[in-house]
Design a protein around this motif. Structure first.
Motif, PDB file in Angstrom:
ATOM      1  N   ARG A 427       0.878  -1.197  -0.064  1.00 48.92           N
ATOM      2  CA  ARG A 427      -0.027   0.112  -0.026  1.00 48.92           C
ATOM      3  C   ARG A 427       0.808   1.134   0.037  1.00 48.92           C
ATOM      4  NH1 ARG A 427      -4.732  -2.040   3.503  1.00 48.92           N
ATOM      5  NH2 ARG A 427      -6.341  -2.284   1.976  1.00 48.92           N
ATOM      6  N   THR A 428       2.098   1.160   0.529  1.00 49.94           N
ATOM      7  CA  THR A 428       3.010   2.477   0.756  1.00 49.94           C
ATOM      8  C   THR A 428       3.136   3.011  -0.525  1.00 49.94           C
ATOM      9  OG1 THR A 428       3.386   1.820   3.160  1.00 49.94           O
ATOM     10  CG2 THR A 428       5.050   3.162   1.671  1.00 49.94           C
ATOM     11  N   THR A 431       0.213   4.213  -2.592  1.00 49.42           N
ATOM     12  CA  THR A 431      -0.436   5.423  -2.003  1.00 49.42           C
ATOM     13  C   THR A 431       0.344   6.574  -2.821  1.00 49.42           C
ATOM     14  OG1 THR A 431      -0.819   4.563   0.101  1.00 49.42           O
ATOM     15  CG2 THR A 431      -0.610   6.909   0.035  1.00 49.42           C
ATOM     16  N   ALA A 432       1.679   6.494  -2.700  1.00 48.38           N
ATOM     17  CA  ALA A 432       2.421   7.414  -3.386  1.00 48.38           C
ATOM     18  C   ALA A 432       2.291   7.661  -5.097  1.00 48.38           C
ATOM     19  CB  ALA A 432       4.072   7.182  -3.348  1.00 48.38           C
ATOM     20  N   HIS A 434      -0.523   6.359  -6.482  1.00 47.86           N
ATOM     21  CA  HIS A 434      -1.917   6.932  -6.796  1.00 47.86           C
ATOM     22  C   HIS A 434      -2.081   8.580  -6.354  1.00 47.86           C
ATOM     23  CE1 HIS A 434      -6.138   6.895  -5.054  1.00 47.86           C
ATOM     24  NE2 HIS A 434      -6.460   6.467  -6.178  1.00 47.86           N
ATOM     25  N   ALA A 435      -1.536   9.012  -5.350  1.00 52.45           N
ATOM     26  CA  ALA A 435      -1.616  10.548  -5.076  1.00 52.45           C
ATOM     27  C   ALA A 435      -0.989  11.211  -6.299  1.00 52.45           C
ATOM     28  CB  ALA A 435      -1.178  10.687  -3.814  1.00 52.45           C
ATOM     29  N   ALA A 436       0.261  10.689  -6.575  1.00 50.85           N
ATOM     30  CA  ALA A 436       1.050  11.485  -7.558  1.00 50.85           C
ATOM     31  C   ALA A 436       0.143  11.438  -8.821  1.00 50.85           C
ATOM     32  CB  ALA A 436       2.384  10.709  -7.843  1.00 50.85           C
ATOM     33  N   ASN A 438      -2.790  11.080  -9.559  1.00 47.84           N
ATOM     34  CA  ASN A 438      -3.898  11.906  -9.348  1.00 47.84           C
ATOM     35  C   ASN A 438      -3.762  13.479  -9.336  1.00 47.84           C
ATOM     36  OD1 ASN A 438      -6.745  12.768  -7.792  1.00 47.84           O
ATOM     37  ND2 ASN A 438      -6.807  10.613  -8.199  1.00 47.84           N
ATOM     38  N   LEU A 439      -2.666  13.818  -8.704  1.00 47.21           N
ATOM     39  CA  LEU A 439      -2.260  15.175  -8.619  1.00 47.21           C
ATOM     40  C   LEU A 439      -2.045  15.767 -10.308  1.00 47.21           C
ATOM     41  CD1 LEU A 439       0.545  15.550  -6.113  1.00 47.21           C
ATOM     42  CD2 LEU A 439      -1.590  16.963  -5.973  1.00 47.21           C
ATOM     43  N   ALA A 455       6.413  14.669  -8.830  1.00 50.85           N
ATOM     44  CA  ALA A 455       5.541  13.502  -8.659  1.00 50.85           C
ATOM     45  C   ALA A 455       5.551  12.505  -9.461  1.00 50.85           C
ATOM     46  CB  ALA A 455       4.100  14.271  -8.903  1.00 50.85           C
ATOM     47  N   ILE A 458       8.324  10.402  -8.344  1.00 55.59           N
ATOM     48  CA  ILE A 458       7.914   9.669  -7.315  1.00 55.59           C
ATOM     49  C   ILE A 458       7.134   8.463  -7.496  1.00 55.59           C
ATOM     50  CG2 ILE A 458       6.521   9.688  -4.900  1.00 55.59           C
ATOM     51  CD1 ILE A 458       7.312  12.700  -4.604  1.00 55.59           C
ATOM     52  N   ASN A 462       8.343   4.721  -6.943  1.00 54.89           N
ATOM     53  CA  ASN A 462       7.379   3.733  -6.157  1.00 54.89           C
ATOM     54  C   ASN A 462       6.916   2.633  -7.044  1.00 54.89           C
ATOM     55  OD1 ASN A 462       6.978   4.222  -3.165  1.00 54.89           O
ATOM     56  ND2 ASN A 462       7.217   6.258  -4.385  1.00 54.89           N
TER      57      ASN A 462
ATOM     58  N   GLY B  13       8.509   8.739  -0.094  1.00 51.41           N
ATOM     59  CA  GLY B  13       7.553   8.907  -1.296  1.00 51.41           C
ATOM     60  C   GLY B  13       6.423   9.537  -0.906  1.00 51.41           C
ATOM     61  N   VAL B  14       5.804   8.711   0.071  1.00 53.07           N
ATOM     62  CA  VAL B  14       4.629   9.148   0.517  1.00 53.07           C
ATOM     63  C   VAL B  14       4.626  10.631   1.320  1.00 53.07           C
ATOM     64  CG1 VAL B  14       2.774   8.432   2.343  1.00 53.07           C
ATOM     65  CG2 VAL B  14       4.089   6.790   1.088  1.00 53.07           C
ATOM     66  N   ILE B  17       4.729  13.173  -1.448  1.00 50.83           N
ATOM     67  CA  ILE B  17       3.614  13.122  -2.258  1.00 50.83           C
ATOM     68  C   ILE B  17       2.474  13.982  -1.499  1.00 50.83           C
ATOM     69  CG2 ILE B  17       2.423  11.233  -1.986  1.00 50.83           C
ATOM     70  CD1 ILE B  17       3.327  12.719  -5.470  1.00 50.83           C
ATOM     71  N   ILE B  20       2.970  17.691  -1.270  1.00 51.10           N
ATOM     72  CA  ILE B  20       2.474  18.018  -2.612  1.00 51.10           C
ATOM     73  C   ILE B  20       1.154  18.502  -2.596  1.00 51.10           C
ATOM     74  CG2 ILE B  20       2.685  18.153  -5.168  1.00 51.10           C
ATOM     75  CD1 ILE B  20       5.549  16.582  -4.963  1.00 51.10           C
ATOM     76  N   CYS B  21       0.234  17.235  -2.131  1.00 48.70           N
ATOM     77  CA  CYS B  21      -0.995  17.324  -2.306  1.00 48.70           C
ATOM     78  C   CYS B  21      -1.642  18.343  -1.185  1.00 48.70           C
ATOM     79  CB  CYS B  21      -1.711  16.158  -1.806  1.00 48.70           C
ATOM     80  SG  CYS B  21      -1.327  14.428  -2.817  1.00 48.70           S
ATOM     81  N   LYS B 106      -4.812   5.157   3.773  1.00 51.10           N
ATOM     82  CA  LYS B 106      -4.231   5.297   2.523  1.00 51.10           C
ATOM     83  C   LYS B 106      -4.585   4.010   1.643  1.00 51.10           C
ATOM     84  CE  LYS B 106       0.205   4.958   4.564  1.00 51.10           C
ATOM     85  NZ  LYS B 106       1.642   4.901   5.016  1.00 51.10           N
ATOM     86  N   PRO B 107      -4.586   3.973   0.100  1.00 52.16           N
ATOM     87  CA  PRO B 107      -4.276   5.203  -0.449  1.00 52.16           C
ATOM     88  C   PRO B 107      -5.642   6.361  -0.493  1.00 52.16           C
ATOM     89  CG  PRO B 107      -4.654   3.281  -1.798  1.00 52.16           C
ATOM     90  CD  PRO B 107      -5.088   2.886  -0.726  1.00 52.16           C
ATOM     91  N   PHE B 108      -4.754   7.384  -1.045  1.00 50.50           N
ATOM     92  CA  PHE B 108      -5.774   8.465  -0.798  1.00 50.50           C
ATOM     93  C   PHE B 108      -5.547   9.509  -2.217  1.00 50.50           C
ATOM     94  CE2 PHE B 108      -2.341   9.294   1.733  1.00 50.50           C
ATOM     95  CZ  PHE B 108      -1.497  10.325   0.949  1.00 50.50           C
ATOM     96  N   PRO B 110      -5.527  13.417  -3.478  1.00 52.67           N
ATOM     97  CA  PRO B 110      -5.182  14.546  -2.823  1.00 52.67           C
ATOM     98  C   PRO B 110      -6.625  15.391  -2.284  1.00 52.67           C
ATOM     99  CG  PRO B 110      -4.152  14.416  -5.230  1.00 52.67           C
ATOM    100  CD  PRO B 110      -5.015  13.366  -4.858  1.00 52.67           C
TER     101      PRO B 110
END
Lengths: 667, 125
Positions: A427-428, A431-432, A434-436, A438-439, A455, A458, A462, B13-14, B17, B20-21, B106-108, B110
């Motif tokens: 998940r770790t 998560t990175a 997914h969020a990157a 998405n941004l 982003a 990253i 990941n 990484g988390v 990011i 940034i979010c 997690k995950p999420f 932004p």
């Protein structure tokens, strides 16, 4: 009476001189002469004995001859006794008639010629003797006849008895459920009963005159065997064959048949088919055996309780788990011994106990979250099933099967922890990523901006990491489940070492770490790709944890000389820890060593470092791009080759990783 | 006034990011720490408006860090939200029972994480 025996002759006269004269005449006849002087005396003599003839004087005072004769004839016994009258009277017909009328057989007129009297008396003596003999014979015949009649009577009675006995015997013989056979002395069958026909399949007519041997068919049983088993009507077991060839076991009695004089005239055999009884006995014995085997060897604890909850049986495994001898538990109330308290130590009331419920209402209970208590007061988690025992609709007890689930719970916990770790590890990076993404996709950051480029970087890093983790997890799973076969072939240790150093050189350069290799040409039978994977993994770890400017050594040696190895670890004697190095006579093997002068591994981590996701410090492992699975993969590969892997380390000074590969290929 | 947020996460990484979010979506000022220990120090130094604290960290994990934070008078009133990869209800309840202001998983995305933080802390963007 024989001819030599003397007969009695009665001489009756009132004149003694006459008597004397008679005696003189008759003396030489050699008989017994009895004198009587009167009729009365003559009668007296007749009472005592028998006389062949009576010579009776007619003229006597008192009772004369005629009167005496009449009285003599009155006696039945003397009616036939010849009487010769002696008289001095002249021959007178009237007188003689009287004499004959009273029973005279003759008259002699005095004086009479002696020879005539003698011969007349002789005749009567002979007649008397003959009569006596006849009488004797008659008596004999009569008594013989009587005896014969008695015999006939007896015989008739015996015959009747015999008929009754015969009837009884026939009834028994025909209806007895056991096969009965009579044979003669040559062991030829002379009789057999319907049960014999039913048992052996031979009709009576078929069997008679056959040899006794037919009941064994082709199996030769000697007469001696039969005779040896004639033992006071004791039965013995013997195998027999039916007409159709079927075999069976018969309970047998053999006995000799004897006649009234005790001579053996034949053999009697009584045979009862006990095949089904034997089979039933064998089945029961087998079932018993099986049951006890099952009970003895079952891996689970098994015990039974009666309706009072007291132990009726318990298998050794159960007793051992509970820390008792089986004998200590028999008859004991089990609830209060091993189920008295709950896991937290609070009371467990009997009414709540599932076993108690089974006994009460016949329900089955499967429990997985309780504890049993050992003899020593400790507890262990159990899974158990309580099943009521019913007999004819009545609950008579319960059987409880249980197992110690300590290990299972531990495995369960390990599994849960592993899943938690894996899900965290997956998940770790996710998560990175997914969020990157998405941004970027929502336009929250511009892909060309500094943040945007960061982003993207990253996300890339990941996703690389995710790929590595997924690959490692799959690798490890396949290695551990044996699904990944090794393709072993001869390869040279020196080649592998050089290849490993080559592939790690770039990483070492980046980290400013020197790599030192001392290759030795040793031919191994191994999966070279996998061994290369172990070497690069160990080198990569060593490089990661080495400070800039440090050196990482890769060496190899032929194992068998332990002194050489202890030299390797000489610097760490104070705090040396070996993992699985307990061989005293090592088999020929190659020992690889990767040595660094990094920060080392704390003692408490040495045991778990080869486990999955057990990095010394996950954060800096990840900082180095580790997945936490590298050493676990190394261990799997080495173990699959039949080798061992271990580490010696002193925190602050560095670590030595060793692994061996056997030189003789594992079968 | 711009909100100031502290992110405590061992995963670079988390951490990055997430920063940034929060900056891109909400425009908050973000501090980061790579461990619980570092987080406590920065919290005390910077006195942020809220702390986003990762649960699973080697050495000092999120709950331990939170307990130490609670024990420190200087920082114990800073609202704290735990960030976890464990999505199970009972696990989240366990975390909430520690006394934190909220839990995010997690995950999420932004926008989700910013909206969730605002909701927990009753903030308006």
């Amino acid at each position: 009476m024989t001819n030599d025996e003397k007969v009695n002759i009665l001489l009756v006269d009132d004149h003694p001189e006459n008597l004397l004269a008679l005696e003189a005449i008759l003396e030489n006849l050699g008989q017994n002469l009895v004198r009587a002087n009167s009729g009365e005396e003559a009668l007296k003599c007749l009472l005592d004995r028998d006389f062949a003839v009576i010579l009776l004087d007619v003229q006597m005072p008192g009772m004369d001859g005629f009167e005496t004769a009449e009285l003599i004839r009155l006696r039945r016994k003397n009616q036939q006794t010849p009487i010769i009258f002696l008289t001095a009277f002249h021959k007178n017909e009237q007188f003689m008639f009287k004499g004959y009328a009273v029973g005279a057989v003759d008259y002699m007129i005095k004086p009479f010629p002696a020879e005539i009297l003698k011969s007349k008396v002789s005749v009567f003596i002979n007649i008397f003797k003959t009569n006596a003999q006849l009488k004797q014979q008659k008596e004999l015949v009569e008594s013989t006849n009587l005896e014969l009649q008695n015999e006939i009577k007896k015989h008739r009675h015996t015959t009747k008895l015999l008929e009754i006995k015969q009837g009884e015997f026939e009834a028994i013989f025909e209806s007895i459920p056991d096969a009965v056979i009579f044979t003669d002395l040559n062991l030829k069958i002379i009789r057999c009963n319907p049960a014999f026909t039913a048992l052996f399949g031979y009709e009576s007519a078929e069997a008679i005159n056959q040899d006794y041997q037919i009941i064994w068919k082709d199996r030769k049983i000697s007469l001696t065997t039969v005779l040896n088993n004639i033992d006071n009507l004791k039965s013995y077991e013997m195998g027999y064959s039916r007409k159709n060839g079927e075999q069976f076991i018969g309970d047998t009695i053999n006995t000799l048949v004897k006649d009234a004089d005790g001579n053996t005239i034949g053999l009697l055999g009584i045979i009862r088919d006990i095949t089904s009884r034997k089979r039933a006995e064998e089945e029961i014995a087998m079932l018993n055996h099986q049951n006890s085997l099952i009970l003895q060897s079952a891996g689970e604890g098994i015990y039974g309780v009666n309706c009072e909850g007291k132990t009726t049986f318990i298998n050794p495994v159960a007793a051992k788990m509970l820390g008792y001898e089986p004998s200590e538990l028999i008859g004991q109330p089990m609830h209060s011994l091993l189920h008295h308290s709950k896991a937290d130590g609070t009371d467990y009331p009997l009414e709540e106990c599932p076993v108690y419920k089974s006994l009460k209402d016949g329900t089955i209970h499967h429990i997985t979250n309780e504890v049993f208590w050992r003899k020593n007061g400790s507890q262990f988690p159990v899974e158990y099933v309580s099943t009521p025992i019913e007999e004819q609709g009545e609950i008579v007890g319960a059987v409880i099967t249980f197992k110690d689930i300590t290990e299972r719970q531990a495995i369960e916990q390990m599994k849960n922890e592993f899943i938690a770790v894996v899900s965290h590890e997956l998940r770790t990076p996710l998560t990175a990523i997914h969020a990157a993404l998405n941004l970027l996709s929502t336009g929250l950051v511009d892909a060309n901006s500094q943040k945007g480029r960061r982003a993207i970087a990253i996300a890339e890093e990941n996703s690389d990491r995710l790929v590595r983790i997924v690959n490692d997890i799959l690798d490890l799973e396949r290695l551990q489940s044996g699904k990944m076969g090794l393709s072993k072939q001869p390869c040279n240790a020196a080649d592998l070492m050089v290849k490993a150093i080559d592939s790690m050189q770039e990483m070492a350069n980046r980290s400013q770490v020197n790599l030192s290799v001392s290759p030795l040409s040793i031919v191994l039978n191994a999966d070279s790709d996998r061994i290369l994977q172990v070497l690069t993994n160990l080198l990569s770890n060593a490089i990661k944890f080495s400070p800039a400017g440090a050196t990482v050594w890769l060496t190899v040696e032929l194992q068998g000389d332990r002194n050489q190895k202890s030299t390797v670890g000489a610097g760490f004697t104070d705090n040396l820890t070996t993992k699985t190095d307990n061989l005293t006579q090592p088999a020929p093997a190659v020992l690889f060593e990767v040595k660094d002068r990094g920060r080392g591994i704390p003692a408490e981590k040495l045991d778990t470092i080869f486990e999955r996701f057990h990095q010394v410090d996950a954060s800096d492992s990840r900082k180095q791009g580790g997945t936490g699975l590298g050493l676990a993969i190394c261990r799997s590969i080495v173990q699959q080759h039949g080798g061992e892997i271990w580490v010696e380390s002193v925190p602050g000074k560095g670590s030595n990783f060793y692994f061996t590969l056997p030189l003789t290929p594992n079968p | 006034m711009t909100k100031r947020i502290l992110i405590v996460d061992d995963e670079a990484g988390v951490r990055e990011i997430l920063q940034i979010c929060l900056e891109a979506v909400a425009g908050w000022e973000v501090f980061t720490a790579a461990s619980g220990r570092e987080g406590l120090a920065i919290a005390e130094a910077e006195q942020p408006d809220a702390i986003l604290l990762d649960v699973m960290m080697p050495g000092m994990d999120g709950p331990t860090t939170f307990r130490q934070l609670q024990a420190n008078e200087a920082i114990r009133r800073i609202p704290t939200i735990l960030v976890t990869a464990k999505a199970g209800f009972s696990e989240q309840k366990q975390l909430l029972d520690l006394g934190v202001n909220g839990v995010v998983t997690k995950p999420f995305t932004p926008e989700y994480i910013v909206a969730k933080i605002c909701k927990i802390l009753n903030w308006n963007l």
